[in-house]
Design a protein around this motif. Structure first.
Motif, PDB file in Angstrom:
ATOM      1  N   CYS A  36       0.829  -1.211   0.000  1.00  0.00           N
ATOM      2  CA  CYS A  36       0.000   0.000   0.000  1.00  0.00           C
ATOM      3  C   CYS A  36       0.862   1.259   0.000  1.00  0.00           C
ATOM      4  O   CYS A  36       0.534   2.261  -0.646  1.00  0.00           O
ATOM      5  CB  CYS A  36      -0.954  -0.003   1.198  1.00  0.00           C
ATOM      6  N   ALA A  40       0.941   4.335  -2.762  1.00  0.00           N
ATOM      7  CA  ALA A  40       0.743   5.720  -2.332  1.00  0.00           C
ATOM      8  C   ALA A  40       1.906   6.603  -2.770  1.00  0.00           C
ATOM      9  O   ALA A  40       1.718   7.726  -3.254  1.00  0.00           O
ATOM     10  CB  ALA A  40       0.574   5.769  -0.817  1.00  0.00           C
ATOM     11  N   ARG A  43       1.830   7.372  -6.434  1.00  0.00           N
ATOM     12  CA  ARG A  43       0.800   8.386  -6.716  1.00  0.00           C
ATOM     13  C   ARG A  43       1.319   9.776  -6.372  1.00  0.00           C
ATOM     14  O   ARG A  43       1.131  10.738  -7.135  1.00  0.00           O
ATOM     15  CB  ARG A  43      -0.458   8.057  -5.924  1.00  0.00           C
ATOM     16  N   GLU A 211      -8.573  -2.640  -0.335  1.00  0.00           N
ATOM     17  CA  GLU A 211      -8.487  -1.623  -1.381  1.00  0.00           C
ATOM     18  C   GLU A 211      -8.376  -0.210  -0.815  1.00  0.00           C
ATOM     19  O   GLU A 211      -7.943   0.710  -1.516  1.00  0.00           O
ATOM     20  CB  GLU A 211      -9.716  -1.718  -2.289  1.00  0.00           C
ATOM     21  N   LYS A 212      -8.739  -0.033   0.457  1.00  0.00           N
ATOM     22  CA  LYS A 212      -8.681   1.290   1.071  1.00  0.00           C
ATOM     23  C   LYS A 212      -7.294   1.619   1.617  1.00  0.00           C
ATOM     24  O   LYS A 212      -7.008   2.782   1.918  1.00  0.00           O
ATOM     25  CB  LYS A 212      -9.707   1.393   2.204  1.00  0.00           C
ATOM     26  N   GLN A 215      -5.128   4.321  -0.190  1.00  0.00           N
ATOM     27  CA  GLN A 215      -5.679   5.663   0.004  1.00  0.00           C
ATOM     28  C   GLN A 215      -5.329   6.200   1.378  1.00  0.00           C
ATOM     29  O   GLN A 215      -4.970   7.378   1.533  1.00  0.00           O
ATOM     30  CB  GLN A 215      -7.194   5.655  -0.188  1.00  0.00           C
ATOM     31  N   TYR A 218      -1.709   7.220   1.339  1.00  0.00           N
ATOM     32  CA  TYR A 218      -1.571   8.485   0.608  1.00  0.00           C
ATOM     33  C   TYR A 218      -2.027   9.662   1.466  1.00  0.00           C
ATOM     34  O   TYR A 218      -1.317  10.671   1.587  1.00  0.00           O
ATOM     35  CB  TYR A 218      -2.384   8.409  -0.681  1.00  0.00           C
ATOM     36  N   ASP A 219      -3.217   9.548   2.048  1.00  0.00           N
ATOM     37  CA  ASP A 219      -3.742  10.634   2.881  1.00  0.00           C
ATOM     38  C   ASP A 219      -2.810  10.924   4.050  1.00  0.00           C
ATOM     39  O   ASP A 219      -2.614  12.095   4.421  1.00  0.00           O
ATOM     40  CB  ASP A 219      -5.132  10.265   3.406  1.00  0.00           C
TER      41      ASP A 219
END
Length: 318
Positions: A36, A40, A43, A211-212, A215, A218-219
């Protein structure tokens, strides 16, 4: 393995702001099957290239794949677990030694570390934080307030402390029964960073396949950049409804036929006296107090951590 297939370099991306400021390093895939953070970081790199994200001050260093051999093999480690023994060595013995020889000086050159991970059993995301300020021998620390402030802006409300002292006791237990045990006491990325005087947080972003999780990773980086004043994003308010849990015991698997009493999820509540697992000879392992079972690993190797026990802490009570 064919020798030519072993990675020979560690890709590192660094963006230096033209104004002075903090130096943040972000790691992904310290464990090769925890991707993950890699997603991130990629991205974020794309946004930096496109100009939709701009570093206004300070230095941002990102390592999307911190253990390229483990990542290539799609498993937790290459030759060994990088996040249990990090040190600079003049005579590297394995791939992770070579990676540590690069990562340790890199960490030393920064002020803060965000290490992005995921976990194998179902559960909710959480952050691992370091000790309170102390002058002890195991992990002396003087920047707990700064580390807590960063942790409270990552977007999670569960925090875990007590890692290193619990792991150190686990190492002592292994040595007492004659099992091989590293003297590094579970020192990984964050412990190394704190020893160099920085602050460091491990963020467990969710289950590997969630899948979260990318994100959330990244956040968390975006929130950290804003908190440190490196970008002009709005600074996130600190989490108010925080739950902090203290690890206090690690239980090793001693035989391949040791088994759990059921399919435990990490951070499931346990009651005093509840049967958690069975040794191969039929002996029951029970909870000694009300609390949680943490990081249960049904695939743990013999003489390695099988699960942890944890209890409530009031450290971040506001």
């Amino acid at each position: 393995m064919v020798k030519s297939s072993v990675p020979t370099a560690l890709p590192i991306q660094q963006i230096v702001g033209l104004n002075s400021g903090p130096k943040l390093i972000v790691l992904g895939a310290v464990h090769g099957n925890e991707t993950c953070g890699t997603e991130a970081i990629r991205r974020l790199l794309q946004e930096l290239e496109q100009g939709t994200l701009r570093i206004e001050r300070g230095t941002l260093t990102m390592v999307p794949i911190a253990n390229p051999l483990a990542y290539q093999l799609k498993r937790r480690h290459g030759d060994r677990n990088l996040n249990r023994s990090m040190r600079v060595t003049d005579v590297p013995q394995d791939f992770e030694d070579r990676i540590a020889n690069v990562l340790c000086p890199l960490l030393q050159a920064h002020d803060a570390l965000l290490d992005l991970h995921s976990f194998h059993t179902p559960g909710i995301p959480f952050a691992l934080i370091g000790p309170c300020n102390n002058h002890g021998d195991l992990q002396p620390f003087s920047r707990a307030e700064a580390e807590e402030a960063m942790a409270l802006r990552l977007g999670v409300n569960r925090f875990v402390e007590g890692w290193l002292e619990t792991y150190a006791q686990g190492v002592a237990d292994r040595q007492a029964r004659g099992a091989a045990a590293s003297l590094d006491y579970g020192v990984g990325t964050t412990e190394t960073m704190r020893r160099y005087g920085g602050i460091a947080i491990t963020l467990e972003c969710g289950q590997h396949e969630d899948e979260k999780a990318p994100q959330l990773a990244y956040d968390a980086v975006r929130h950290t950049l804003a908190h440190l004043g490196m970008v002009t994003d709005t600074v996130r308010s600190p989490t108010k409804e925080s739950e902090i849990i203290r690890l206090y015991q690690v239980v090793d698997r001693l035989h391949p036929d040791d088994r759990f009493s059921r399919n435990w999820r990490s951070f499931e509540r346990t009651e005093r006296g509840e049967v958690l697992a069975h040794r191969h000879d039929g002996a029951e392992l029970t909870a000694d107090k009300d609390g949680w079972i943490v990081f249960p690993n049904p695939n743990a190797q013999v003489d390695q951590e099988w699960f942890y026990l944890a209890e409530a802490s009031q450290r971040l009570a506001r």
